[in-house]
Design an enzyme around this catalytic site. Sequence first.
Site, PDB file in Angstrom:
ATOM      1  N   GLU A 143      -0.311   7.205  10.218  1.00 41.79           N
ATOM      2  CA  GLU A 143      -0.146   7.963   8.963  1.00 41.79           C
ATOM      3  C   GLU A 143      -1.283   8.989   8.808  1.00 41.79           C
ATOM      4  O   GLU A 143      -1.056  10.120   8.363  1.00 41.79           O
ATOM      5  CB  GLU A 143      -0.121   7.013   7.754  1.00 41.79           C
ATOM      6  CG  GLU A 143       0.103   7.778   6.454  1.00 41.79           C
ATOM      7  CD  GLU A 143       0.055   6.900   5.211  1.00 41.79           C
ATOM      8  OE1 GLU A 143       0.462   5.721   5.269  1.00 41.79           O
ATOM      9  OE2 GLU A 143      -0.422   7.410   4.175  1.00 41.79           O
ATOM     10  N   CYS A 212       0.553   3.442  -2.348  1.00 43.78           N
ATOM     11  CA  CYS A 212       1.927   3.383  -2.874  1.00 43.78           C
ATOM     12  C   CYS A 212       2.144   2.140  -3.727  1.00 43.78           C
ATOM     13  O   CYS A 212       1.355   1.188  -3.692  1.00 43.78           O
ATOM     14  CB  CYS A 212       2.917   3.436  -1.724  1.00 43.78           C
ATOM     15  SG  CYS A 212       2.991   1.887  -0.809  1.00 43.78           S
TER      16      CYS A 212
HETATM   17 FE1  SF4 Z   1       4.515   2.795   3.454  1.00 36.83          FE
HETATM   18 FE2  SF4 Z   1       4.476   2.364   0.818  1.00 36.83          FE
HETATM   19 FE3  SF4 Z   1       6.351   3.932   1.895  1.00 36.83          FE
HETATM   20 FE4  SF4 Z   1       6.390   1.317   2.256  1.00 36.83          FE
HETATM   21  S1  SF4 Z   1       6.660   2.413   0.294  1.00 36.83           S
HETATM   22  S2  SF4 Z   1       6.701   2.864   3.835  1.00 36.83           S
HETATM   23  S3  SF4 Z   1       4.224   0.815   2.422  1.00 36.83           S
HETATM   24  S4  SF4 Z   1       4.162   4.335   1.848  1.00 36.83           S
END
Ligand code: SF4
Length: 330
Positions: A143, A212
Site C-alpha cells: 500500500e 480505515c
Molecule cells: Fe484495507 Fe480497510 Fe479497505 Fe479493508 S477496508 S481493504 S483493511 S483499507
Amino acid sequence: MTGMPIFNGHGAERPPLTIYLAAPRGFCAGVDRAIQIVELALAKFGAPVYVRHEIVHNRYVVEGLTAKGAIFVEELDEIPDTGAPVIFSAHGVPKAVPAAASLRRMFYLDATCPLVSKVHVEAERHYEQGREILLIGHAGHPEVVGTTGQLPEGSVHLIETAEDAARFSPRNPERLAYITQTTLSVDDTKDIVTVLRQRFPAMVGPHKDDICYATTNRQDAVKKIAPACERVIVVGSPNSSNSLRLVEVAERAGCPRAMLVGRASDIDWNAFTNIRSLGITAGASAPEILVDEIIDAFKVRFDAKVEIVTTASEDIAFKLPRELREAPAA
Ligand code: SF4
C-alpha cells in the site's frame, strides 16, 4: 451431566475454557470486494485471470483462488501477452502499473480498496497545491509503495515512527501535508501525528488519520477482550499489516501473550496449557471459516464456551467495477 468430568477424544479430561470472540473481526468491505472481483472475472471471462500481487494478504484465500484458475504474479512482466484479465490487488498500485498495462493493451481490473484510492486522491491534491507530503506507514508494504507511486519520486517522505517524525526536516514547514497507510495502529499513529503537529502547526491532513473503519473497529474490539484473556489468537497471515497490528494492540491492552495463527493446524498447543480464557479475532483479510476451524480445534481439547463481544456493527459494501456488474455470460 452437571458435575461430571468432560473428556476429550484421547480419554483425558477437558479443562474449561471461555473463548471471547471479538466482533467485528475478519473480512472488511475492501477485501470482500477484491475477492469478488477475482471470482466474478473467472466466472465471466474464464480461467486464467492474472492477479498482480496477492489479491489480499491471506494464504488460504490465495490458494483457493489459484485452485479456481487465478495466476498470481508480482510484476506485469511475468504475464505473457494475453487477452485474459489482469487484476490489481486491494492494496493499490503505483501509477506506473496501469500505465504499463495500457501500453501492453492489457485488459485490467483494479481491485484497489476505495479507501486506499481515497488516500491516493488526497496525496494528489496536496501535491497539486504545492505541499511536501509525509506518508505515515511501513516501508515496503504494497500500500505504501502504491501510494508513494501516485506522485513523482521524491514528493512523498515516509515516516515510520515518532523518532522519524521528530527528525524530519521539511523544505518549508508552512507547505506540509500528511497522509497515512490505512492499516496502522491507531494509537501509534496518533503519537506520530502529535509529534508532527507540535513541530509543524501549519501542517494539513485528514481530521485524525487515514486509518480505515475496519482497522479501527477490529483494534477497538480486541482492546475490549484482551484484558480478560490469558492468550489472544489473531487469525491472519504474517504479511497482513492489520493482523500484525491486532497482535500488538492485544498485548498492549493487557493480554500477556497474543499471537498470529494462519489456521488450526499451525497452533502451537504448548502455548495454551492451563489457560482458562482465550480471545480470538481475525484480521481484515482472514476468512471466517478459519476462525470456525480454530474454535473447533479448541473444543476438541477444552470444554469451551464461546462469548461474542461486539463493539461495533458494520454494513459497508463497495461497488464492483462496471465491467463486472453485468451477469456473467451464459
Ligand atoms: Fe484495507 Fe480497510 Fe479497505 Fe479493508 S477496508 S481493504 S483493511 S483499507
